[in-house]
Design a protein around this motif. Structure first.
Motif, short mmCIF file in Angstrom:
data_model
loop_
_atom_site.label_atom_id
_atom_site.label_comp_id
_atom_site.label_asym_id
_atom_site.label_seq_id
_atom_site.Cartn_x
_atom_site.Cartn_y
_atom_site.Cartn_z
N ASP A 4 -11.92 -36.88 -38.36
CA ASP A 4 -10.49 -36.89 -38.65
C ASP A 4 -10.01 -35.50 -39.09
N ARG A 5 -10.80 -34.86 -39.93
CA ARG A 5 -10.43 -33.52 -40.40
C ARG A 5 -10.49 -32.51 -39.25
N THR A 26 -3.69 -16.75 -36.29
CA THR A 26 -4.79 -16.40 -37.18
C THR A 26 -5.33 -17.67 -37.84
N MET A 27 -6.47 -17.54 -38.45
CA MET A 27 -7.02 -18.67 -39.21
C MET A 27 -6.10 -19.03 -40.37
N ASP A 28 -5.44 -18.02 -40.94
CA ASP A 28 -4.47 -18.29 -42.00
C ASP A 28 -3.32 -19.15 -41.48
N ASP A 29 -2.88 -18.89 -40.25
CA ASP A 29 -1.81 -19.70 -39.66
C ASP A 29 -2.24 -21.15 -39.52
N ILE A 30 -3.46 -21.35 -39.06
CA ILE A 30 -3.97 -22.71 -38.88
C ILE A 30 -4.07 -23.40 -40.23
N ALA A 31 -4.60 -22.70 -41.22
CA ALA A 31 -4.72 -23.27 -42.57
C ALA A 31 -3.35 -23.61 -43.15
N ALA A 32 -2.38 -22.70 -42.97
CA ALA A 32 -1.03 -22.95 -43.50
C ALA A 32 -0.39 -24.15 -42.82
N SER A 33 -0.62 -24.30 -41.52
CA SER A 33 -0.08 -25.44 -40.79
C SER A 33 -0.66 -26.76 -41.32
N ARG A 38 -7.87 -21.33 -46.05
CA ARG A 38 -8.60 -20.88 -44.87
C ARG A 38 -10.06 -21.31 -44.94
N SER A 39 -10.66 -21.27 -46.12
CA SER A 39 -12.07 -21.68 -46.25
C SER A 39 -12.25 -23.16 -45.90
N ALA A 40 -11.24 -23.97 -46.13
CA ALA A 40 -11.32 -25.39 -45.76
C ALA A 40 -11.38 -25.55 -44.24
N VAL A 41 -10.65 -24.71 -43.52
CA VAL A 41 -10.66 -24.77 -42.05
C VAL A 41 -12.03 -24.36 -41.53
N TYR A 42 -12.66 -23.37 -42.18
CA TYR A 42 -13.98 -22.90 -41.75
C TYR A 42 -15.07 -23.98 -41.89
N GLN A 43 -14.79 -25.03 -42.61
CA GLN A 43 -15.77 -26.13 -42.71
C GLN A 43 -15.88 -26.89 -41.39
N TYR A 44 -14.88 -26.75 -40.52
CA TYR A 44 -14.82 -27.55 -39.29
C TYR A 44 -14.90 -26.73 -38.01
N VAL A 45 -14.52 -25.46 -38.08
CA VAL A 45 -14.61 -24.57 -36.91
C VAL A 45 -15.14 -23.22 -37.38
N ASN A 47 -14.36 -20.17 -36.07
CA ASN A 47 -13.31 -19.17 -36.06
C ASN A 47 -12.17 -19.69 -35.18
N LYS A 48 -11.14 -18.89 -34.98
CA LYS A 48 -10.00 -19.39 -34.20
C LYS A 48 -10.38 -19.61 -32.74
N ASP A 49 -11.27 -18.78 -32.19
CA ASP A 49 -11.71 -19.00 -30.80
C ASP A 49 -12.39 -20.35 -30.67
N ASP A 50 -13.22 -20.70 -31.64
CA ASP A 50 -13.88 -21.99 -31.63
C ASP A 50 -12.85 -23.12 -31.72
N ALA A 51 -11.85 -22.94 -32.56
CA ALA A 51 -10.80 -23.96 -32.69
C ALA A 51 -10.06 -24.15 -31.36
N PHE A 52 -9.72 -23.06 -30.70
CA PHE A 52 -8.99 -23.18 -29.43
C PHE A 52 -9.87 -23.71 -28.30
N ARG A 53 -11.15 -23.34 -28.29
CA ARG A 53 -12.07 -23.90 -27.30
C ARG A 53 -12.19 -25.41 -27.48
N ARG A 54 -12.35 -25.83 -28.73
CA ARG A 54 -12.46 -27.27 -29.01
C ARG A 54 -11.15 -27.99 -28.66
N LEU A 55 -10.04 -27.35 -28.94
CA LEU A 55 -8.74 -27.94 -28.59
C LEU A 55 -8.62 -28.11 -27.08
N ALA A 56 -8.94 -27.08 -26.34
CA ALA A 56 -8.89 -27.17 -24.87
C ALA A 56 -9.83 -28.25 -24.38
#
Length: 197
Positions: A4-5, A26-33, A38-45, A47-56
């Motif tokens: 879920d996270r 940026t990772m800060d943008d993702i965290a702010a959204s 930002r460290s909380a986002v890093y628990q799941y991806v 970096n941002k490339d990993d986040a976008f690859r997973r999203l795609a």
């Protein structure tokens, strides 16, 4: 819970992608959204490339599941063919309409998404080939060729206004021209020799 996270991270990444594009996010943008650090986002991806690859990957997997369900439906071949093609077209139109940046997830030449896009098209072509192999094609057209024709049609429709409305009559024409046993494909048009280049 972790899934879920991760979905929340990918949803936030998509929101940022729509606004800023891949490069400017940026990772800060993702965290702010998400409303987290930002460290909380890093628990799941990673970096941002990993986040976008997973999203795609998630978006393409969802579309492929819809195509697979259409292929397996207890319905006439034309209806199944339409469902498979609609899954691809809907993915492209949704992303293109959400934002010009969202269409970046469809770029088969992109370093981040190329293999995902290529794999999706291959899997879609395999579904179509299986449908044509099971249902039969007109004489002179192999199931793989019929699948390639269908993929080419959808790719062509992706940039045409009113593509969704055109998909149904296009599918009907494809089904009439490609499906069938005992029928023969129309002869190839004659070549015109001596044309200026």
């Amino acid at each position: 819970m972790a899934t879920d996270r991760l979905d929340e991270v990918l949803d936030a990444a998509y929101d940022c992608l729509r606004r800023y594009g891949v490069r400017r996010t940026t990772m800060d943008d993702i965290a702010a959204s998400m409303g987290v650090s930002r460290s909380a986002v890093y628990q799941y991806v990673r970096n941002k490339d990993d986040a976008f690859r997973r999203l795609a990957g998630r978006l393409h997997e969802q579309a492929l599941r819809r195509a697979g369900a259409a292929a397996e439906a207890d319905a006439p071949a034309e209806v199944r063919l339409y469902g498979i093609l609609a899954a691809k077209l809907d993915l492209v139109l949704r992303l293109s309409q959400d934002s010009p940046h969202a269409a970046e997830l469809l770029d088969a030449r992109a370093r981040l998404f190329g293999t995902i896009c290529t794999s999706f098209t291959t899997d879609l072509r395999d579904l179509l080939t299986a449908l044509f192999a099971a249902e039969g094609t007109v004489e002179g057209v192999e199931p793989r060729q019929a699948a390639d024709i269908c993929v080419a049609l959808v790719v062509g429709l992706e940039s045409v206004p009113g593509a969704r409305a055109l998909l149904r009559p296009a599918t009907t024409a494809l089904a009439a021209g490609l499906l069938g046993t005992g029928r023969t494909a129309p002869p190839a048009p004659p070549t015109i020799e001596g044309t200026a280049r």
